[in-house]
Design an enzyme around this catalytic site. Sequence first.
Site, short mmCIF file in Angstrom:
data_model
loop_
_atom_site.label_atom_id
_atom_site.label_comp_id
_atom_site.label_asym_id
_atom_site.label_seq_id
_atom_site.Cartn_x
_atom_site.Cartn_y
_atom_site.Cartn_z
N HIS A 1 1.58 11.03 -2.07
CA HIS A 1 0.31 10.87 -1.36
C HIS A 1 -0.36 12.24 -1.37
CE1 HIS A 1 -1.99 9.15 2.32
NE2 HIS A 1 -2.60 8.91 1.19
N HIS B 1 0.85 -1.19 0.00
CA HIS B 1 0.00 0.00 0.00
C HIS B 1 0.89 1.24 0.00
CE1 HIS B 1 -2.28 3.18 2.30
NE2 HIS B 1 -3.13 2.91 1.33
#
Length: 583
Positions: free
Chosen positions: A167, A121
């Site tokens: 991110h 992830h």
Amino acid sequence: MANYKVCGCFSRTFKIAAVTPPKDVEDVFQKYAQNGCMNSSQLQQFLIDMQGQTEATLTDAENILRTQLQSKIFPILQPNGLSLDLFFWYLLNTNLNPPYDCRVHHDMESPLSHYFIFTGHNSYLTGNQLSSDCSDKPIVKALRKGVRVIELDLWPNSTKDKVHVLHGRTLTTPVQLDKCIAAIKEHAFIASEFPVIITLEDHLTPPLQALAAKIITETLGDILYYPKKKEKFKEFPSPESLKRRILISTKPPKEFESGNLHEEITDGNNTGDWGKEIPDYSDEIASHDNHVHLSVQELESSDEESETKKLKNAAPEYKKIITIRAGKPKGSSLKDALTVGDEDAKRVSLSEPQLEKLAKAHPSQIIRFTQKHILRVYPYGLRVDSSNYNPLVSWTHGAQMVALNMQGYGRPLWLVQGFFRANGGCGYVKKPAFLLPTDGEKVFSPRDQHPIKMTLRVKVYMGLGWLERFGKNYFDKYSPPDFYTRVGIAGVPADTKMKKTHTIEDAWSPNWGVEFEFPLTVPEIALLRVEVHEYDMSEKDDFGGQTCLPVMELKTGYRSIPLYDKRGDELAGVRLLFRIQFV
């Protein structure tokens, strides 16, 4: 001898005991050896009778004998066979006497949906989810550990002319897409020849999608796999047919938008040297009940819907390279979202609380869905410390891509690392038959009461290697360490338990000689957990190493168990001696 100074005033001297074979090892040596020497034919018989290696040949035994006789540990050799000491050190050799099968031995010709796949992830992050650097280095590390699914979040740069990986809407620093793709190409098949899947979470305009497609196709070249025609899959290709190929998958729902902002922040697993105990399986499923109210709108957020519409208008070269497409859920509930019909094979993503809520209400629905389609589960969006969740809830419901933060550490990550030691560490583990398509109506439920299939019996003999690895003052400034071992099972609720040995005081090579039994109802998804800790009366116990091993891959007999640090890197030379039996 080892001297330890206390308060700088006086010293304590401890005798470092020689490492000697346990009595059981002496007894089994005497049973097969003759006149204090075990020749190749006697060693072969030992391998067959005691180690469960029924196909062991005389050549296998001769190779072990030759390797041990060439060992530099023992300069005075017995030319005709193994002495007791050489036999003992053979048992402690993790290369010659490993605890599990190191070969790829599962059927690899079934559809991808029939396999658990080693999944990362936010694979580009070096630390936490809010402010750490983005880099290709964690991608390289993950691939070299056998991870087969790499996630990249794609965003425009400030001038809207380049593609960055970061991110989004956080303080993480970006890394360029071309650097990440080049790293994937270089390291994709070092640990395994089986396919690598890149999941792209796309926040790009059509021109930047075209640029991303150009970077991907030009960098990967012929190893990039996608259907040459526009057909969709009724079932996915097999890992065997995709060897040394890289696939692109459409982006999952966005973690920063999943769930409601009033959700309770989950405690991290990074406290101390090894983190908190893994959440209880049933507690994990119930943990979000009072905080998460999930509907299909939250399963695929409104922004994801707009992204899907944008994809329809995306650059054709970008759409062309997408092999595994994320399906849009149907209906108005989570249960409806995973309804199985005659549709093409697809992938759907759920956050960890979404999966837990659905697992509590409709476990059979999830398993039916994963018999044909791929389900990806990703960490709760507020795990900003890159902590992880209990992966067993997902595995026992058939989820193939159980995405964990590989840049973190702690017991959930140890389970994942151990689980994918199965099947030669190739990153693909065939799901057990009860999670695969069946003609029967009844579907497996992990919380049902199942009969005991087998009992695993393990005897923890001894451990060694800490003094050579760490030095005499690593655990305690004033004395040798006081080690104990925790041994247990992670699996379905009925199988999950932990036990511990007594503590051996002031010993660098502790000898416990303790036996445990674990009745198993679903051994196919069970993991043997092993942890060594050093008892500290005044402070938190120190961490001495850990490992997790898939139960169905275990070899029986006297086995050397290598230990790993809190991040999953092997502690070279630190190992335990176990005896493993299935009763």
